[in-house]
Motif scaffolding. Structure first.
Motif, PDB file in Angstrom:
ATOM      1  N   THR A  47       0.838  -1.200   0.000  1.00  0.00           N
ATOM      2  CA  THR A  47       0.000   0.000   0.000  1.00  0.00           C
ATOM      3  C   THR A  47       0.875   1.252   0.000  1.00  0.00           C
ATOM      4  O   THR A  47       2.035   1.213   0.403  1.00  0.00           O
ATOM      5  CB  THR A  47      -0.918   0.025   1.233  1.00  0.00           C
ATOM      6  N   HIS A  48       0.283   2.345  -0.447  1.00  0.00           N
ATOM      7  CA  HIS A  48       0.965   3.634  -0.398  1.00  0.00           C
ATOM      8  C   HIS A  48      -0.080   4.693  -0.034  1.00  0.00           C
ATOM      9  O   HIS A  48      -1.261   4.549  -0.357  1.00  0.00           O
ATOM     10  CB  HIS A  48       1.636   3.964  -1.739  1.00  0.00           C
ATOM     11  N   PRO A  49       0.363   5.752   0.654  1.00  0.00           N
ATOM     12  CA  PRO A  49      -0.595   6.799   1.033  1.00  0.00           C
ATOM     13  C   PRO A  49      -0.890   7.728  -0.152  1.00  0.00           C
ATOM     14  O   PRO A  49      -0.024   7.992  -0.982  1.00  0.00           O
ATOM     15  CB  PRO A  49       0.119   7.549   2.154  1.00  0.00           C
ATOM     16  N   GLU A  50      -2.117   8.177  -0.215  1.00  0.00           N
ATOM     17  CA  GLU A  50      -2.485   9.204  -1.192  1.00  0.00           C
ATOM     18  C   GLU A  50      -3.553  10.078  -0.554  1.00  0.00           C
ATOM     19  O   GLU A  50      -4.216   9.667   0.401  1.00  0.00           O
ATOM     20  CB  GLU A  50      -2.951   8.587  -2.509  1.00  0.00           C
ATOM     21  N   PRO A  51      -3.725  11.303  -1.063  1.00  0.00           N
ATOM     22  CA  PRO A  51      -4.722  12.197  -0.471  1.00  0.00           C
ATOM     23  C   PRO A  51      -6.117  11.571  -0.519  1.00  0.00           C
ATOM     24  O   PRO A  51      -6.496  10.931  -1.492  1.00  0.00           O
ATOM     25  CB  PRO A  51      -4.658  13.449  -1.346  1.00  0.00           C
ATOM     26  N   ASP A  52      -6.859  11.774   0.559  1.00  0.00           N
ATOM     27  CA  ASP A  52      -8.223  11.271   0.638  1.00  0.00           C
ATOM     28  C   ASP A  52      -9.133  12.278  -0.069  1.00  0.00           C
ATOM     29  O   ASP A  52      -9.176  13.442   0.317  1.00  0.00           O
ATOM     30  CB  ASP A  52      -8.633  11.121   2.103  1.00  0.00           C
ATOM     31  N   PRO A  53      -9.856  11.852  -1.115  1.00  0.00           N
ATOM     32  CA  PRO A  53     -10.696  12.794  -1.852  1.00  0.00           C
ATOM     33  C   PRO A  53     -11.782  13.459  -0.995  1.00  0.00           C
ATOM     34  O   PRO A  53     -12.186  14.576  -1.255  1.00  0.00           O
ATOM     35  CB  PRO A  53     -11.350  11.946  -2.946  1.00  0.00           C
ATOM     36  N   SER A  54     -12.216  12.788   0.054  1.00  0.00           N
ATOM     37  CA  SER A  54     -13.271  13.356   0.896  1.00  0.00           C
ATOM     38  C   SER A  54     -12.742  14.374   1.900  1.00  0.00           C
ATOM     39  O   SER A  54     -13.505  15.128   2.469  1.00  0.00           O
ATOM     40  CB  SER A  54     -14.031  12.245   1.625  1.00  0.00           C
ATOM     41  N   SER A  55     -11.419  14.388   2.133  1.00  0.00           N
ATOM     42  CA  SER A  55     -10.822  15.313   3.077  1.00  0.00           C
ATOM     43  C   SER A  55      -9.371  15.554   2.679  1.00  0.00           C
ATOM     44  O   SER A  55      -8.499  14.740   2.961  1.00  0.00           O
ATOM     45  CB  SER A  55     -10.896  14.749   4.494  1.00  0.00           C
ATOM     46  N   PRO A  56      -9.066  16.651   2.011  1.00  0.00           N
ATOM     47  CA  PRO A  56      -7.729  16.916   1.472  1.00  0.00           C
ATOM     48  C   PRO A  56      -6.603  16.929   2.511  1.00  0.00           C
ATOM     49  O   PRO A  56      -5.448  16.730   2.166  1.00  0.00           O
ATOM     50  CB  PRO A  56      -7.855  18.288   0.821  1.00  0.00           C
ATOM     51  N   LEU A  57      -6.918  17.138   3.792  1.00  0.00           N
ATOM     52  CA  LEU A  57      -5.882  17.164   4.814  1.00  0.00           C
ATOM     53  C   LEU A  57      -5.509  15.758   5.307  1.00  0.00           C
ATOM     54  O   LEU A  57      -4.521  15.591   6.003  1.00  0.00           O
ATOM     55  CB  LEU A  57      -6.322  18.018   6.000  1.00  0.00           C
ATOM     56  N   LEU A  58      -6.309  14.768   4.936  1.00  0.00           N
ATOM     57  CA  LEU A  58      -6.061  13.402   5.373  1.00  0.00           C
ATOM     58  C   LEU A  58      -5.554  12.552   4.212  1.00  0.00           C
ATOM     59  O   LEU A  58      -5.757  12.883   3.051  1.00  0.00           O
ATOM     60  CB  LEU A  58      -7.348  12.774   5.930  1.00  0.00           C
ATOM     61  N   THR A  59      -4.889  11.465   4.558  1.00  0.00           N
ATOM     62  CA  THR A  59      -4.460  10.523   3.527  1.00  0.00           C
ATOM     63  C   THR A  59      -5.135   9.181   3.781  1.00  0.00           C
ATOM     64  O   THR A  59      -5.651   8.921   4.865  1.00  0.00           O
ATOM     65  CB  THR A  59      -2.928  10.315   3.545  1.00  0.00           C
ATOM     66  N   ARG A  60      -5.125   8.344   2.771  1.00  0.00           N
ATOM     67  CA  ARG A  60      -5.634   6.986   2.902  1.00  0.00           C
ATOM     68  C   ARG A  60      -4.628   6.046   2.249  1.00  0.00           C
ATOM     69  O   ARG A  60      -3.847   6.459   1.389  1.00  0.00           O
ATOM     70  CB  ARG A  60      -7.005   6.838   2.254  1.00  0.00           C
ATOM     71  N   LEU A  61      -4.650   4.791   2.672  1.00  0.00           N
ATOM     72  CA  LEU A  61      -3.757   3.804   2.090  1.00  0.00           C
ATOM     73  C   LEU A  61      -4.448   3.130   0.914  1.00  0.00           C
ATOM     74  O   LEU A  61      -5.586   2.688   1.015  1.00  0.00           O
ATOM     75  CB  LEU A  61      -3.359   2.751   3.123  1.00  0.00           C
ATOM     76  N   VAL A  62      -3.722   3.052  -0.200  1.00  0.00           N
ATOM     77  CA  VAL A  62      -4.259   2.458  -1.416  1.00  0.00           C
ATOM     78  C   VAL A  62      -3.354   1.303  -1.818  1.00  0.00           C
ATOM     79  O   VAL A  62      -2.131   1.435  -1.833  1.00  0.00           O
ATOM     80  CB  VAL A  62      -4.325   3.512  -2.553  1.00  0.00           C
ATOM     81  N   ALA A  63      -3.971   0.166  -2.151  1.00  0.00           N
ATOM     82  CA  ALA A  63      -3.194  -1.010  -2.557  1.00  0.00           C
ATOM     83  C   ALA A  63      -2.659  -0.842  -3.971  1.00  0.00           C
ATOM     84  O   ALA A  63      -3.336  -0.274  -4.838  1.00  0.00           O
ATOM     85  CB  ALA A  63      -4.061  -2.257  -2.474  1.00  0.00           C
ATOM     86  N   GLY A  64      -1.454  -1.339  -4.192  1.00  0.00           N
ATOM     87  CA  GLY A  64      -0.862  -1.313  -5.529  1.00  0.00           C
ATOM     88  C   GLY A  64      -1.429  -2.424  -6.397  1.00  0.00           C
ATOM     89  O   GLY A  64      -2.298  -3.203  -5.982  1.00  0.00           O
TER      90      GLY A  64
END
Length: 175
Positions: A47-64
């Motif tokens: 996984t890698h972090p990327e900006p969370d579309p619902s909240s620009p100040l937060l990140t979410r982990l996305v699977a490769g």
């Protein structure tokens, strides 16, 4: 160079248990494990972090998109509770797997004295390599547990050859 290892001293484990070597086998004790290429069959999607579309100040982990060999925890497949000193951590190296084990040495008060040991499981040669300094009193326990780790990995490789995408319920404690 990775080599089998034994800790120089025993250590106290307040919740340590003595497990009968009887007729049990190891099972995968984690979620998210899938099969992948190479000698070592147990993988995850990194996984890698990327900006969370619902909240620009937060990140979410996305699977490769591709899997990678992963460290995996296994436990004896006989009862469901916290095993403490009986958990084994598997770390892929190449065609070898490092198995980090804590062997039961003796009862100590309400807990146990254990010894940390690193075994090497060679998937190419189908062998278990023990530390040369391993005391005779711990050798049977280390050989038995090492062979059971090799059996689990052999079963996982067999399932992968049958094109299963992930370990079957028979190989998992959490399925």
């Amino acid at each position: 160079m990775h080599t089998p290892y034994i800790a120089p001293e025993d250590e106290f484990d307040m919740y340590g248990i003595e497990l009968d070597l009887g007729d049990w086998r190891y099972v995968i004790d984690e979620l998210g494990v899938v099969y992948g290429r190479g000698w070592y069959p147990l993988h995850r999607y990194p996984t890698h972090p990327e900006p969370d579309p619902s909240s620009p100040l937060l990140t979410r982990l996305v699977a490769g998109d591709a899997t990678a060999p992963a460290q995996v925890r296994v436990s004896p497949g006989i009862e469901v509770y916290s095993w403490r000193n009986e958990y084994v951590t598997l770390n892929p190296i190449d065609h070898r797997v490092e198995a980090r084990i804590r062997l039961f040495v003796r009862r100590q008060g309400m807990g146990a004295m254990v010894r940390r040991v690193v075994l090497h499981i060679d998937l190419r040669d189908k062998t278990v390599l023990l530390p040369a300094e391993l005391p005779a009193a711990l050798r049977t326990q280390a050989e038995t547990k090492g062979r059971r780790v090799l059996d689990l990995l052999t079963d996982a490789r067999r399932e992968r050859r049958r094109r299963l995408p992930e370990p079957s319920q028979a190989l998992c404690a959490t399925a």
